[in-house]
Design a protein around this motif. Structure first.
Motif, PDB file in Angstrom:
ATOM      1  N   HIS B  94      57.721 -43.436 148.922  1.00  0.00           N
ATOM      2  CA  HIS B  94      57.402 -43.166 150.330  1.00  0.00           C
ATOM      3  C   HIS B  94      58.641 -42.525 150.933  1.00  0.00           C
ATOM      4  N   TYR B  96      60.944 -40.376 153.297  1.00  0.00           N
ATOM      5  CA  TYR B  96      60.963 -40.082 154.726  1.00  0.00           C
ATOM      6  C   TYR B  96      62.268 -39.435 155.097  1.00  0.00           C
ATOM      7  N   PHE B  98      64.409 -39.204 158.890  1.00  0.00           N
ATOM      8  CA  PHE B  98      64.442 -39.345 160.358  1.00  0.00           C
ATOM      9  C   PHE B  98      65.479 -38.393 160.939  1.00  0.00           C
ATOM     10  N   ARG B 103      61.916 -34.183 160.618  1.00  0.00           N
ATOM     11  CA  ARG B 103      61.366 -35.513 160.450  1.00  0.00           C
ATOM     12  C   ARG B 103      60.081 -35.400 159.687  1.00  0.00           C
ATOM     13  N   GLU B 105      57.471 -37.605 156.600  1.00  0.00           N
ATOM     14  CA  GLU B 105      57.212 -38.841 155.854  1.00  0.00           C
ATOM     15  C   GLU B 105      56.136 -38.504 154.852  1.00  0.00           C
ATOM     16  N   THR B 126      68.563 -36.316 155.847  1.00  0.00           N
ATOM     17  CA  THR B 126      68.833 -37.438 154.947  1.00  0.00           C
ATOM     18  C   THR B 126      67.510 -38.013 154.511  1.00  0.00           C
ATOM     19  N   LEU B 127      67.304 -38.130 153.188  1.00  0.00           N
ATOM     20  CA  LEU B 127      66.041 -38.600 152.666  1.00  0.00           C
ATOM     21  C   LEU B 127      66.190 -40.042 152.173  1.00  0.00           C
ATOM     22  N   GLY B 128      65.160 -40.783 152.476  1.00  0.00           N
ATOM     23  CA  GLY B 128      65.125 -42.150 151.946  1.00  0.00           C
ATOM     24  C   GLY B 128      63.760 -42.427 151.405  1.00  0.00           C
ATOM     25  N   ASN B 130      61.023 -45.455 151.489  1.00  0.00           N
ATOM     26  CA  ASN B 130      60.765 -46.724 152.163  1.00  0.00           C
ATOM     27  C   ASN B 130      60.492 -47.840 151.173  1.00  0.00           C
ATOM     28  N   ASP B 133      64.974 -48.827 148.411  1.00  0.00           N
ATOM     29  CA  ASP B 133      66.013 -48.667 149.423  1.00  0.00           C
ATOM     30  C   ASP B 133      67.239 -47.926 148.892  1.00  0.00           C
ATOM     31  N   MET B 135      67.350 -45.380 147.072  1.00  0.00           N
ATOM     32  CA  MET B 135      67.197 -43.922 146.932  1.00  0.00           C
ATOM     33  C   MET B 135      67.745 -43.207 148.142  1.00  0.00           C
ATOM     34  N   LEU B 136      68.608 -42.244 147.886  1.00  0.00           N
ATOM     35  CA  LEU B 136      69.211 -41.485 148.973  1.00  0.00           C
ATOM     36  C   LEU B 136      69.327 -40.016 148.518  1.00  0.00           C
TER      37      LEU B 136
END
Lengths: 788, 226
Positions: B94, B96, B98, B103, B105, B126-128, B130, B133, B135-136
């Motif tokens: 997932h 996302y 922000f 932005r 998702e 910056t990707l994450g 959900n 956690d 994963m960056l």
């Protein structure tokens, strides 16, 4: 105050008990107390540690909770929108989820984006840059901060997307409910105190309300307390106190952890109460035990003491119970044996005290009781009671001549005879010597007299003692209740008087004559007066001349003793001489007479009067052996020719103790004096006996002489007596010559001398001297009658 | 390292360079951290000052989800590039962002059904994930076709027509408070070299799954190759 043995023993035992118990109790008391206090401090220490752990754990839990909250995607999304209303709402929502009291969102730089209180209202949160920087630097994620004057446990975590985009801080107030919760878990009083940099104070506490006022005290004193628990005095009591600093920003905050000293001691107080109760119970138990013990130990002693008192009072009936076979038991047995011994001896003593040894008859003391009882009975019955005093005539003679063994047998025999005649209610006692007292009852006076007569007659029978038959004569006097007296003493005294009367009258029995008592008293008082008669010079000598018939000369006078009593005047010798003899005064009288006669005789001799003097000796004088010595002394003193003295002894006196008097007479005779038998004819002397007497002269009793000129028999007696005396080489003097005819007759019978009123009455010394001077000058004209 | 994106990138660069003219100049940037260690994945971009940069028509790039990681971790694209997000794992992702630049998702189900996002604003996204956690990932959107990433040796080479540029240097671990490197460089005939030393934080997230975690690991690509 006298403390008896039992009390002392009890006190000693109790004292020992207390001595042991009290230190034990005190030691236990203080050890327990100290233990309670130590325990309180240990609990405080433990509580402090638990508190620290709890707070840290809570921090972790909060941290986790906040982390969960902030990792919520929706939350992140909301935060990422930057839309303030949205942010407010989500902050409220998440904060509310985990019951945060303060929820703050800041930028990564710590600038506050939004801050809400628990109810969602926007509140100022101050500068968070420091807090955020701190949180970024810290690993724990929790801290304490004073915000708006209140301390919070803060959890500040980044909002990651996935790198931090913001900081969320959630604050949990260090308030009363938290303190209460922690108190429940840690078991200690929890107070959170804080002072904001602004100076504002805060306290949340489980302490009673009154202690909250002491927030400053808590804050100050507790903060400076060392690592060891300090004792802090608060309004509600003393508390062991520890300070747990909370690293905080925005002010100083800390937790004050306390354990109530009173609470610590409360269990101890309960224990102390129980201890005291136990001590009290054991003390009471000990008292009971000690009392029981001391009673057990001392009861035999008390019993012995009681027994000793009882025995002291003469009660020998009880026995000391022998309960144990120990020393006290032995003592009790010894007591009982002693009691029996005392009782037996007392019986013996009592018997001896009330009985006569020889005859086993009651004695005088016992008779007093018996008589009193008999009187009581007689009074009740209305019957007469005779009290009889009886003694044996010439018992002394029997004792002296036959020995005391025979005398005792006579007494025993008499006692048995008297006893044999007794009836119920009668009593017999021996008063000592040969004196017996009988108490005799009878229906009336006549019967009494008959019985008494029989008793006395029974006594007066010969007694056979061994080979000797002794004639025992008794004289008895009787006083009769109620006519002669009401009480024992009167009756006894009057019986005694009657007995003396019987003796004098030579009768077996004399009943008391009313009035004899007074005479007797008179005689007693005369005896008393007689004692001082010699020293007071109340005695004097009268002299009666004796006419020598053949020479018609007066060669002798008879000295006659007179007592001039200061009240009664002249007391006749017949009255006071027997008194003197009975009372033992006769010797002093005789001495005085001897001295006076010898002095007078010497005086007359010096004055040229060649006159001998006759004087009378009493039977009692013959009984005393020193009479010859006294005589010699006086004779020597006045250098008198002893032959001038004639000692006259009555025939009865000589006969009373024939052996002894013979010896004394011989000794007197050896002094050189003349001896004469006085009142010859009234006694029953045997001629053979008379022959052995060293006498020189007989004096014929006047009872024969007075009537001899009328009575032929008397004349014959006088004449034959004179002839007999002359035949034995004795001179004869006739007394009681009152007529010329008598004198003529006597002259014819060759009587040697005459004495009587015809010649002269007795004269006082001076008259006698004058008379004698006259008579020696004119012997033929001897005066007759008493000079004026 | 997977050759495919690099190949495409290189192809793209070549195409761009040829489009700009024949007078291509080479820029070599050497990036070290404070300790002198080479810094990989630092992004170098050259924004022309004298003329607008040619647009990236139809440009396309891939940010794969593989082994529970973003691959590559740092993806540099020119503004207007559409980036595909395939899922090479057999678990869901997932993804996302922000970031203000873009932005979005994306719920990526298992299976390589690529979704794509058009990055039409410059900036760092910056990707994450959900779900995972750790994963960056970063999608660095630059307004120029001339850009490069440093390799493991810390060296990045950019060939761009001669001219004046603003050289921008970005690294994920740079302190956000520190102003990014932005320097005007003039590229000429001779190769230009620049050396930079960056103050970096340690990476908070490694984009690597925790060691020993095997759940969801798998190569969907190779699975489909059969």
């Amino acid at each position: 105050m006298r403390i008896d043995f039992r009390a002392r023993l009890a006190l000693l035992l109790l004292g020992l008990f207390v001595l042991v118990q009290v230190p034990t109790f005190l030691a236990f008391y203080y050890a327990t107390r100290q233990s309670a206090l130590d325990q309180a401090q240990a609990r405080l220490t433990a509580g402090t540690k638990v508190f620290g752990d709890l707070l840290a754990n809570r921090g972790k839990q909060l941290l986790d909770a906040v982390r969960v909250t902030t990792s919520d995607f929706g939350f992140k999304q909301a935060v990422a929108t930057g839309d303030i209303p949205t942010i407010h709402s989500v902050l409220y929502n998440q904060g509310h989820r985990i019951a945060a009291d303060l929820t703050v969102l800041t930028g990564l730089d710590g600038k506050v984006v939004a801050s809400l209180d628990a109810s969602g209202r926007a509140v100022p949160a101050g500068d968070w840059s420091g807090l955020v920087a701190g949180a970024a630097a810290s690993t724990s994620g929790t801290s304490v901060a004073v915000i708006g004057g209140r301390p919070y446990q803060l959890v500040i975590v980044p909002v990651r997307a996935p790198t931090p985009i913001a900081w969320v801080g959630m604050g949990f107030a260090l308030d009363d409910p938290l303190a209460r919760t922690l108190k429940e878990l840690a078991g200690v009083e929890v107070s959170f105190v804080a002072r904001a940099d602004s100076g504002q104070r805060w306290i949340a506490s489980t302490l009673p309300k009154e202690d909250r006022a002491a927030a400053d005290t808590l804050f100050g004193a507790a903060r400076h307390a060392g690592p060891a628990p300090a004792l802090l005095a608060l309004a509600s009591g003393d508390y062991f106190t520890r300070w747990q600093p909370l690293v905080s920003r925005g002010g100083v905050a800390g937790a004050v952890l306390q354990y109530s000293r009173d609470q610590a001691l409360s269990s101890y107080h309960a224990l102390r109460g129980e201890l005291l109760l136990i001590a009290l119970v054991s003390l009471l138990g000990s008292i009971a035990g000690v009392l029981w013990l001391s009673r057990n130990v001392t009861r035999p002693v008390s019993q012995l003491a009681d027994a000793a008192r009882r025995i002291g009072h003469g009660d020998y009936l009880g026995l000391v119970p022998v309960e144990h076979h120990d020393e006290l038991g032995q003592l009790a047995e010894a007591f009982n044996s002693m009691q029996r011994g005392i009782a037996r001896r007392e019986q013996q003593i009592a018997y001896a005290a009330f009985h006569d040894n020889l005859t086993s008859l009651p004695n005088r003391a016992r008779m007093q009781q018996l008589l009193a009882e008999a009187l009581e009975q007689a009074r009740a019955d209305g019957r007469p009671l005779g009290v009889l005093m009886l003694d044996l005539d010439r018992f002394k003679e029997i004792n002296d001549t036959m020995g005391h063994g025979i005398g005792d047998r006579v007494l025993v025999e008499v006692a048995q005879r008297l006893q044999a005649g007794l009836e119920d209610g009668d009593a017999l006692a021996r008063f000592g010597g040969d004196e017996f007292v009988l108490v005799v009852g009878a229906a009336d006076r006549a019967a009494l007299d008959a019985r008494v007569g029989q008793l006395v007659a029974d006594v007066s029978q010969p007694v056979v003692a061994g080979s000797v038959e002794l004639f025992v004569e008794a004289s008895a006097g009787m006083a009769v209740y109620p006519e002669h007296g009401q009480v024992a003493d009167d009756l006894l005294r009057r019986a005694d008087i009657a007995m003396y009367d019987a003796k004098e009258a030579r009768q077996r029995l004399q009943v008391y004559r009313i009035g004899r008592d007074a005479e007797h008293l008179h005689r007693l008082s005369l005896v008393n007066d007689l004692r001082r008669a010699v020293p007071h010079g109340e005695l004097e000598l009268y002299y009666q001349p004796k006419l020598h018939l053949s020479s018609r000369r007066v060669a002798h006078v008879e000295a006659l003793l007179r007592w001039r009593h200061p009240q009664h005047g002249l007391v006749p010798p017949d009255e006071f001489i027997p008194l003197a003899e009975h009372s033992g005064l006769i010797r002093s009288l005789t001495d005085w007479v001897l001295h006076e006669v010898i002095r007078q005789c010497a005086e007359w001799a010096d004055g040229g009067l060649d006159i001998g003097i006759a004087l009378n000796l009493s039977a009692m004088d013959l009984g005393s052996g020193d009479l010859p010595d006294v005589l010699n002394r006086h004779l020597a003193r006045y250098r008198l020719d002893p032959s001038r003295l004639v000692l006259e002894i009555t025939e009865t006196a000589v006969m009373r103790d024939a052996f002894y008097s013979l010896e004394v007479l011989n000794r007197l005779k050896a002094c050189g004096v003349m001896l004469a038998i006085d009142d010859f004819g009234t006694g029953y002397s045997s001629l053979s006996h008379l022959k052995r007497l060293p006498v020189d002269e007989l004096k014929i009793d006047k009872s024969f002489v007075i009537g001899m000129d009328q009575d032929e028999d008397d004349a014959v007696i006088v004449r034959s007596t004179i002839e007999l005396a002359h035949n034995m080489g004795l001179k004869v003097v006739a007394e009681g010559v009152e007529t010329e005819a008598t004198m003529e007759l006597l002259h014819r019978y060759r009587c040697d001398s005459v004495q009587g009123y015809l010649i002269s009455r007795p004269m006082a010394a001076s008259d006698a001297t004058a008379w004698l001077v006259q008579a020696t000058r004119h012997p033929d004209a001897a005066p007759s009658g008493t000079p004026a | 390292m997977h050759p495919s994106p690099l190949l495409r990138l290189a192809l793209g660069l070549i195409l761009t360079a040829s489009a700009a003219g024949s007078r291509a100049s080479a820029l070599r940037v050497d990036v070290h951290d404070a300790s002198g260690a080479p810094v990989a994945d630092a992004v170098v971009s050259l924004v022309p000052l004298d003329h607008p940069a040619p647009p990236a028509h139809g440009a396309h790039a891939i940010m794969d989800q593989r082994n529970l990681s973003f691959v590559p971790q740092v993806l540099v694209v020119q503004t207007g590039t559409e980036v595909g997000f395939p899922n090479s794992d057999n678990v869901r992702h997932h993804v996302y962002s922000f970031s203000p630049a873009k932005r979005f998702e994306l719920k990526l189900y298992a299976g390589n059904h690529a979704s794509s996002v058009l990055f039409d604003h410059p900036g760092v996204d910056t990707l994450g994930c959900n779900i995972h956690d750790w994963m960056l990932g970063y999608v660095v959107v630059v307004d120029t076709p001339w850009f490069a990433k440093t390799g493991n040796d810390g060296i990045a080479r950019v060939d761009a027509p001669a001219g004046r540029y603003t050289l921008q240097l970005w690294d994920a671990r740079q302190d956000p408070g520190t102003p990014p490197v932005s320097e005007t460089v003039t590229l000429g005939a001779s190769p230009t070299e620049r050396q930079y030393t960056l103050a970096l934080h340690p990476a908070e997230l490694t984009n690597r799954p925790p060691p020993g975690l095997e759940i969801g690991l798998g190569d969907r690509t190779s699975a489909h190759a059969h």
